[in-house]
Design a protein around this motif. Sequence first.
Motif, PDB file in Angstrom:
ATOM      1  N   GLY A 120       0.814  -1.207   0.000  1.00 61.77           N
ATOM      2  CA  GLY A 120       0.000   0.000   0.000  1.00 61.77           C
ATOM      3  C   GLY A 120       0.851   1.262   0.000  1.00 61.77           C
ATOM      4  N   VAL A 121       0.226   2.401  -0.333  1.00 58.60           N
ATOM      5  CA  VAL A 121       0.924   3.678  -0.425  1.00 58.60           C
ATOM      6  C   VAL A 121       0.260   4.680   0.511  1.00 58.60           C
ATOM      7  N   ARG A 122       1.059   5.324   1.365  1.00 62.21           N
ATOM      8  CA  ARG A 122       0.585   6.386   2.255  1.00 62.21           C
ATOM      9  C   ARG A 122       1.163   7.707   1.760  1.00 62.21           C
ATOM     10  N   GLU A 123       0.295   8.661   1.396  1.00 63.28           N
ATOM     11  CA  GLU A 123       0.744   9.978   0.960  1.00 63.28           C
ATOM     12  C   GLU A 123       0.903  10.892   2.164  1.00 63.28           C
ATOM     13  N   PHE A 124       1.989  11.672   2.134  1.00 64.33           N
ATOM     14  CA  PHE A 124       2.293  12.554   3.269  1.00 64.33           C
ATOM     15  C   PHE A 124       2.903  13.840   2.747  1.00 64.33           C
ATOM     16  N   THR A 125       2.369  14.964   3.220  1.00 61.72           N
ATOM     17  CA  THR A 125       2.942  16.274   2.891  1.00 61.72           C
ATOM     18  C   THR A 125       3.507  16.873   4.173  1.00 61.72           C
ATOM     19  N   PRO A 126       4.816  16.738   4.409  1.00 60.37           N
ATOM     20  CA  PRO A 126       5.395  17.267   5.648  1.00 60.37           C
ATOM     21  C   PRO A 126       5.371  18.788   5.677  1.00 60.37           C
ATOM     22  N   VAL A 127       5.226  19.316   6.873  1.00 58.25           N
ATOM     23  CA  VAL A 127       5.238  20.764   7.084  1.00 58.25           C
ATOM     24  C   VAL A 127       6.648  21.190   7.476  1.00 58.25           C
ATOM     25  N   ALA A 128       7.158  22.213   6.816  1.00 59.99           N
ATOM     26  CA  ALA A 128       8.480  22.753   7.130  1.00 59.99           C
ATOM     27  C   ALA A 128       8.337  24.205   7.584  1.00 59.99           C
ATOM     28  N   LYS A 129       9.198  24.611   8.477  1.00 61.67           N
ATOM     29  CA  LYS A 129       9.246  25.996   8.938  1.00 61.67           C
ATOM     30  C   LYS A 129      10.609  26.237   9.571  1.00 61.67           C
ATOM     31  N   TYR A 130      10.945  27.521   9.745  1.00 63.14           N
ATOM     32  CA  TYR A 130      12.202  27.836  10.412  1.00 63.14           C
ATOM     33  C   TYR A 130      12.126  27.420  11.885  1.00 63.14           C
ATOM     34  N   LEU A 131      13.253  26.950  12.410  1.00 62.30           N
ATOM     35  CA  LEU A 131      13.337  26.652  13.831  1.00 62.30           C
ATOM     36  C   LEU A 131      13.176  27.931  14.643  1.00 62.30           C
ATOM     37  N   ASN A 132      12.676  27.788  15.852  1.00 57.74           N
ATOM     38  CA  ASN A 132      12.504  28.957  16.718  1.00 57.74           C
ATOM     39  C   ASN A 132      13.835  29.645  17.013  1.00 57.74           C
ATOM     40  N   ASP A 133      14.928  28.878  16.986  1.00 59.70           N
ATOM     41  CA  ASP A 133      16.245  29.432  17.306  1.00 59.70           C
ATOM     42  C   ASP A 133      16.898  30.160  16.129  1.00 59.70           C
ATOM     43  N   ALA A 134      16.308  30.067  14.947  1.00 58.68           N
ATOM     44  CA  ALA A 134      16.910  30.713  13.775  1.00 58.68           C
ATOM     45  C   ALA A 134      16.876  32.228  13.923  1.00 58.68           C
ATOM     46  N   LYS A 135      17.966  32.872  13.537  1.00 60.35           N
ATOM     47  CA  LYS A 135      18.090  34.335  13.604  1.00 60.35           C
ATOM     48  C   LYS A 135      18.341  34.873  12.195  1.00 60.35           C
ATOM     49  N   PHE A 136      17.935  36.128  11.980  1.00 67.29           N
ATOM     50  CA  PHE A 136      18.042  36.737  10.659  1.00 67.29           C
ATOM     51  C   PHE A 136      18.719  38.114  10.797  1.00 67.29           C
ATOM     52  N   PRO A 137      20.058  38.118  10.889  1.00 66.76           N
ATOM     53  CA  PRO A 137      20.766  39.387  11.096  1.00 66.76           C
ATOM     54  C   PRO A 137      20.688  40.336   9.903  1.00 66.76           C
ATOM     55  N   TYR A 138      20.361  39.798   8.717  1.00 61.63           N
ATOM     56  CA  TYR A 138      20.219  40.665   7.538  1.00 61.63           C
ATOM     57  C   TYR A 138      19.082  40.144   6.672  1.00 61.63           C
ATOM     58  N   LYS A 139      18.194  41.064   6.258  1.00 60.82           N
ATOM     59  CA  LYS A 139      17.115  40.737   5.330  1.00 60.82           C
ATOM     60  C   LYS A 139      16.947  41.911   4.369  1.00 60.82           C
ATOM     61  N   GLU A 140      16.682  41.591   3.107  1.00 60.60           N
ATOM     62  CA  GLU A 140      16.332  42.621   2.123  1.00 60.60           C
ATOM     63  C   GLU A 140      15.298  42.030   1.169  1.00 60.60           C
ATOM     64  N   ASP A 141      14.052  42.498   1.304  1.00 56.35           N
ATOM     65  CA  ASP A 141      12.990  42.040   0.411  1.00 56.35           C
ATOM     66  C   ASP A 141      12.508  43.155  -0.515  1.00 56.35           C
ATOM     67  N   PHE A 142      13.135  44.330  -0.419  1.00 58.29           N
ATOM     68  CA  PHE A 142      12.863  45.463  -1.312  1.00 58.29           C
ATOM     69  C   PHE A 142      11.406  45.945  -1.226  1.00 58.29           C
ATOM     70  N   GLU A 143      10.756  45.669  -0.086  1.00 55.60           N
ATOM     71  CA  GLU A 143       9.377  46.129   0.072  1.00 55.60           C
ATOM     72  C   GLU A 143       9.308  47.610   0.410  1.00 55.60           C
TER      73      GLU A 143
END
Length: 288
Positions: A120-143
């Motif tokens: 048999g086949v089980r379909e699965f769509t895993p959820v991904a997200k940044y870890l809570n410990d991730a830091k973003f010292p630089y961002k540029e989205d040009f908004e």
Amino acid sequence: MRLKNLLFLIPAVAAVAGCNVINPAEPVPTYIKIDSFHFVQHDPVEEGPIAHNITCAWIYYNNNPIGAFDLPCNVPVITEGDKGLISVWPGIALNGLVDLQPIYAFYNFDSTTLVTDPGGVREFTPVAKYLNDAKFPYKEDFEIGNSFQAFDPDATGQPVIQRTKEAQYVLSGGGGGLIELTADHPYSENISNTGFSIPQGEAYIEISYKCSVPFEIGMYNTLNTGVDAYNYIFGVKATDTWKKIYIELGSFTGTYKGKDHKVLIKTSLTSGQSSGYVALDNIKVVTF
């Protein structure tokens, strides 16, 4: 005569039975089918817009490794008992290299129960997200604006990254970054105008891009000794569709120790080209 025939058959039957003991029937796997990851956000302001390029799934069954598989995949799993735990970690193409697809340290894993169902086949769509410990010292989205300027402030007339609202050069939101090259101005070198700190250890720069000319991504740093140093880390080929790349920075920060990092981006026309462009969006540096 009959007794003789019967005695002859007994060893043969024993031999067949022995083969079944030595070569038992192969277990039939249950399949886990994963087409892609569903990416979600903790904090859109902190993390910036959603854009990912998860290219493979690292799959574990009851904490034992099954392997790494290019997406989409349909993976056979030899189960134990009635059910077990499937854990799936997102993998990325390191520096854009499909032959190097490690688990991305800044994304979480997801899991599901796999009920034993031979064949048999089980379909699965895993959820991904940044870890809570991730830091973003630089961002540029040009908004809102544009944090880039010419690397050489005296290079008059040289095209630099400009904020644009043209839809073809914007991946998400209302703005993107754009470099436009011409025969009269075939070269552009840019640097982010604000320095930031990158702790020693795991660190990446993520960039979404579309371009008709290749470009290079680098880092600049004022070292702890006070000396300025920079290095171009990786080159990107032209592509007429939006792509995302993850570039490892730990090697640079380990060699060039300091606290005033800046992002470098340069490009130029190639032989035979009279014009070209580089479109950029959702640039971010990720650390712990």
